[in-house]
Write an enzyme that holds these catalytic residues in place. Structure first.
Site, PDB file in Angstrom:
ATOM      1  N   LYS A  34       0.345  -6.578  -2.779  1.00  0.00           N
ATOM      2  CA  LYS A  34       1.654  -7.119  -2.378  1.00  0.00           C
ATOM      3  C   LYS A  34       2.320  -7.839  -3.556  1.00  0.00           C
ATOM      4  O   LYS A  34       3.524  -7.712  -3.777  1.00  0.00           O
ATOM      5  CB  LYS A  34       1.473  -8.073  -1.196  1.00  0.00           C
ATOM      6  CG  LYS A  34       0.985  -7.363   0.066  1.00  0.00           C
ATOM      7  CD  LYS A  34       0.453  -8.360   1.080  1.00  0.00           C
ATOM      8  CE  LYS A  34      -0.001  -7.685   2.359  1.00  0.00           C
ATOM      9  NZ  LYS A  34      -0.787  -8.546   3.235  1.00  0.00           N
TER      10      LYS A  34
ATOM     11  N   GLU B 297      -7.496  -5.215   7.048  1.00  0.00           N
ATOM     12  CA  GLU B 297      -7.375  -3.817   6.637  1.00  0.00           C
ATOM     13  C   GLU B 297      -8.562  -3.029   7.189  1.00  0.00           C
ATOM     14  O   GLU B 297      -9.582  -3.610   7.589  1.00  0.00           O
ATOM     15  CB  GLU B 297      -7.382  -3.733   5.099  1.00  0.00           C
ATOM     16  CG  GLU B 297      -6.195  -4.399   4.447  1.00  0.00           C
ATOM     17  CD  GLU B 297      -4.868  -3.817   4.938  1.00  0.00           C
ATOM     18  OE1 GLU B 297      -4.646  -2.616   4.760  1.00  0.00           O
ATOM     19  OE2 GLU B 297      -4.067  -4.563   5.513  1.00  0.00           O
TER      20      GLU B 297
END
Ligand code: NAP
Ligand code: HSE
Length: 443
Positions: free
Chosen positions: A208, A193
């Site tokens: 997630k 990220e």
């Protein structure tokens, strides 16, 4: 032939350029499959000057402001690939949905925090909110859970949900390499990220998992209830000792209906070598769904990277082009239940415990007593010979000239009992520093 589907693409980084590559490579194939052309008409990013692979940005209408592009009459679909739980990503997605435009996003942080509200907004406006790429990169797990497993009551979903962490843990084990060195490599490969602490701190996997939990149990997305530990404290020695005991260390996300509530947890986990999940290595992710009629379904594939993620983004676009429509979270947002939390202290499982014991008579017995008093049964113990000679301050002011690594594995026990035993071992000074524990998942 129907009108082309017009796309506004916000975000031209790793995934954005991957989507440009795929749409160019498979333009005709997609037209045949969808019955209409998919055309990028507008793009937005921070810098207009930056090179975007070998793509010519002059072909598209440029927007400095992604929100203006999201509202523009010229697009049918906003593809949001900027990232971030709030800021321009949220503003652009809300603007697009409110303007009656479909949205495709890979942004799990946004969905973890605002997914239920955004699903409601999409439904109110009669448009799609598709997010296959938000969970496990190229693996089609969202569509599988939302559609292919619709006939099942799910009891548990678990998996390796972060490519960066799995890449780091695999390289540390296979090549005995340093954590920081491998993280840099994962960043260079486009897996991490923008802020990699989201990866290594476990938050990206938790984002997630909160989405998978909603799909599995028909509940509103509830990210704040996810218990999160990252891999930043995992050492090469942990990896070596775990292997010696028949386990591999993975960052696992697990969501289960315990009967007392929904348990959602992300933490480093010892998984038995030889189990399918232990063999998922490198940037690969895997998700296992346990359904009452289908039994176990396991999907694995590349969990990060430009092209695998683009594959998932384009599948979502193709669904819109074909007119496939389902509620974003499988059940209309107003009919989702609240997600009630099962307490982490009530979790039951095995534990790996590592500590450094002063090399004196009686230390192992004291540790064993602390476990026995909490009714914890020990499965195996490893004491790694005599350690290097050194001087270490202890709580009672003594110093130990020598210490020895002491590792044990427990049978299944309550988390509350394990925490009580470890607190006592530390408080009563049986070991040097703090004892460390890693949970075990047996399949
Ligand atoms: P990235 O390489 O950092 O790209 C982000 C893009 O967004 C850049 O093009 C950036 O513009 C643009 N951007 C950022 N802020 C903006 C703003 N205020 N206005 C307009 N454009 C803005 O990120 P990425 O790896 O492609 O990830 C994108 C999304 O996909 C994230 O939500 C991420 O979590 C998700 N995702 C990534 C992967 C992966 O493997 N990388 C996999 C699955 C999901 P500039 O280029 O001009 O700076
Ligand atoms: N940073 C994420 C990962 C990208 O490493 O898994 C895919 O979501």
């Amino acid at each position: 032939m129907s009108e082309p589907l017009k796309i506004g693409l916000a975000g031209l980084g790793t995934v954005g350029v991957g989507v440009l590559d795929l749409l160019r490579a498979h333009e005709d194939l997609l037209e045949r499959r969808c019955g209409r052309r998919i055309e990028i008409v507008a793009v937005s990013a921070r810098s207009r000057k930056k090179r975007r692979g070998d793509h010519d940005m002059d072909r598209y209408v440029w927007f400095d402001d992604p929100v203006a592009m999201a509202r523009s009459e010229g697009i049918d679909v906003l593809v949001e690939l900027m990232g971030g739980e709030d800021g321009p990503a949220k503003a652009a997605v809300e603007a697009a949905l409110s303007a009656g435009h479909h949205v495709v996003t890979a942004n799990k942080a946004l969905l973890a925090h605002h997914g239920t509200a955004l699903a409601r907004l999409a439904e109110e406006n009669g448009v799609a909110l598709n997010f296959e790429a938000a969970v496990a990169g190229g693996i089609p797990i969202v569509k599988t859970m939302r559609e292919a497993l619709a006939g099942n009551r799910v009891s548990r979903v678990f998996g390796i949900l972060n490519g960066t962490c799995n890449y780091i843990l695999t390289k540390m084990e296979d090549e005995e390499r340093d954590f920081a060195d491998v993280l840099k490599e994962a960043q260079d490969l486009g897996y991490a990220e923008a802020d990699p602490t989201f990866d290594i701190g476990g938050f990206d996997a938790a984002h997630k998992l909160s989405i998978l939990t909603s799909l599995a149990f028909g509940t509103e997305i509830n990210f704040t209830d996810v218990y999160v530990e990252g891999i930043e404290n995992i050492t090469l020695n942990d990896i070596r000792y775990a292997r010696g005991l028949g386990y591999r260390i993975k960052l696992l996300g697990v969501a289960a209906d315990t009967g007392e509530g929904i348990e959602q947890r992300v933490h480093p986990t010892l998984v038995p070598i030889g189990s399918p999940i232990a063999e998922v290595n490198g940037v690969f992710n895997a998700v296992v769904v346990q359904g009452d009629f289908v039994d176990d379904v396991m999907l694995s594939g590349r969990g990060a990277g430009a092209h695998p993620t683009a594959s998932a983004v384009v599948a979502d676009i193709a669904d819109i082009a074909r007119g496939n429509a389902v509620p974003p979270l499988g059940i209309p947002a107003d009919r989702l239940e609240k997600c009630t939390r099962a307490r982490m202290r009530a979790h039951e499982g095995g534990y790996y415990v590592a500590m450094e014991l002063p090399d004196r008579p009686g230390q192992v017995a004291a540790v064993a007593r602390a476990f026995a008093d909490e009714n914890i049964s020990i499965e195996s113990i490893v004491q790694k010979g005599r350690a290097i000679s050194r001087t270490v301050p202890l709580r009672d002011g003594e110093t130990a000239e020598q210490t020895a690594p002491f590792i044990l594995i427990t049978h299944d026990t309550l988390e509350s009992a394990m925490r009580a035993a470890l607190e006592r071992i530390e408080r009563e000074g049986y070991c040097v520093g703090r004892p460390r524990m890693i949970r075990i998942e047996r399949f």
